[in-house]
Design a protein around this motif. Structure first.
Motif, PDB file in Angstrom:
ATOM      1  N   ASN A 257      45.028  34.143  36.762  1.00  0.00           N
ATOM      2  CA  ASN A 257      45.250  35.241  35.815  1.00  0.00           C
ATOM      3  C   ASN A 257      43.968  35.937  35.369  1.00  0.00           C
ATOM      4  OD1 ASN A 257      48.006  34.680  35.874  1.00  0.00           O
ATOM      5  ND2 ASN A 257      47.832  33.246  34.185  1.00  0.00           N
TER       6      ASN A 257
ATOM      7  N   LYS B  40      41.633  38.923  35.326  1.00  0.00           N
ATOM      8  CA  LYS B  40      41.712  40.347  35.630  1.00  0.00           C
ATOM      9  C   LYS B  40      40.334  40.971  35.468  1.00  0.00           C
ATOM     10  CE  LYS B  40      46.439  40.460  34.056  1.00  0.00           C
ATOM     11  NZ  LYS B  40      47.315  40.762  32.950  1.00  0.00           N
ATOM     12  N   LYS B  41      40.204  42.208  35.933  1.00  0.00           N
ATOM     13  CA  LYS B  41      38.911  42.866  35.916  1.00  0.00           C
ATOM     14  C   LYS B  41      38.330  42.985  34.502  1.00  0.00           C
ATOM     15  CE  LYS B  41      36.434  46.910  37.407  1.00  0.00           C
ATOM     16  NZ  LYS B  41      36.461  48.273  37.854  1.00  0.00           N
TER      17      LYS B  41
ATOM     18  N   TYR C 253      38.593  41.027  32.030  1.00  0.00           N
ATOM     19  CA  TYR C 253      38.045  39.749  31.586  1.00  0.00           C
ATOM     20  C   TYR C 253      36.695  39.488  32.245  1.00  0.00           C
ATOM     21  CZ  TYR C 253      42.974  39.069  30.389  1.00  0.00           C
ATOM     22  OH  TYR C 253      44.236  39.214  29.904  1.00  0.00           O
ATOM     23  N   GLN C 254      36.553  39.903  33.475  1.00  0.00           N
ATOM     24  CA  GLN C 254      35.288  39.713  34.186  1.00  0.00           C
ATOM     25  C   GLN C 254      34.169  40.506  33.520  1.00  0.00           C
ATOM     26  OE1 GLN C 254      36.449  40.681  38.182  1.00  0.00           O
ATOM     27  NE2 GLN C 254      36.986  38.567  38.656  1.00  0.00           N
TER      28      GLN C 254
END
Length: 144
Positions: free
Chosen positions: A119, A121-122, A124-125
Motif C-alpha cells: 500500500n 503510494k507516491k 507517501y514516498q
C-alpha cells in the motif's frame, strides 16, 4: 496582560508582548488533549510525582511531534512537492497527524529474508524522502 515582575531590565514590555503572541503555538500543540481518540480524561493519577511524570512525557511527545512536523514542512518547502491533507487537497504544510493517519494503511510483509512494502503510494514516498534516507530505506527501498 499582566506580570508580577516589574523590572524592565529583565523583560521589556515589547518582549513580554512578543512572548505572549508566541504562546499560541504551544496552545495549538496541546489541543490534542481535547480529541476523543487521545483519552486523556481516563488517566487517574493521585500522586503529584506521577502527574508531573505524565506531563513531562506528554510534553516530550509534543516536542517530537512538533519537530517532525517542522522537518516535514521544511523538506516539502525545499523540494516544492505537496502532500495531500485530510480532504485530499495538496498542501505544502501538512500536519504531522495527517501524515501519521495516511501511513496507517501501509504494511511491511516479511517473508524469510525478503520484504515487501504494501500500500505504498507516491505521496507517501515524498514524505519518506523528505525525512531522509533512513526512512526512505524503511518504506521505499528493499533492505540492503
Amino acid at each position: 496582560m499582566a506580570t508580577n515582575d516589574l523590572d524592565e531590565d529583565k523583560l521589556s514590555a515589547e518582549e513580554m508582548l512578543e512572548g505572549y503572541k508566541r504562546q499560541v503555538h504551544v496552545e495549538l500543540g496541546f489541543r490534542f488533549f481535547k480529541d476523543p481518540r487521545v483519552k486523556a480524561s481516563t488517566f487517574f493519577l493521585e500522586s503529584e510525582r506521577r502527574i508531573l511524570a505524565l506531563l513531562m512525557v506528554m510534553t516530550l511527545c509534543l516536542l517530537v511531534y512538533s519537530a517532525l512536523e517542522r522537518r516535514i514542512r521544511k523538506g516539502l518547502q525545499a523540494q516544492d512537492p505537496a502532500f495531500p491533507d485530510q480532504e485530499g487537497n495538496p498542501t505544502p504544510r501538512p500536519t504531522a497527524r495527517g501524515v501519521f493517519e495516511s501511513f496507517l494503511g501501509i504494511h511491511v510483509l516479511f517473508t524469510g529474508k525478503s520484504r515487501l512494502v504494501l500500500n505504498m503510494k507516491k505521496g507517501y514516498q515524498i514524505i519518506s524522502t523528505v525525512l531522509g534516507t533512513r526512512y526512505d530505506r524503511l518504506y521505499a527501498s528493499p533492505p540492503r
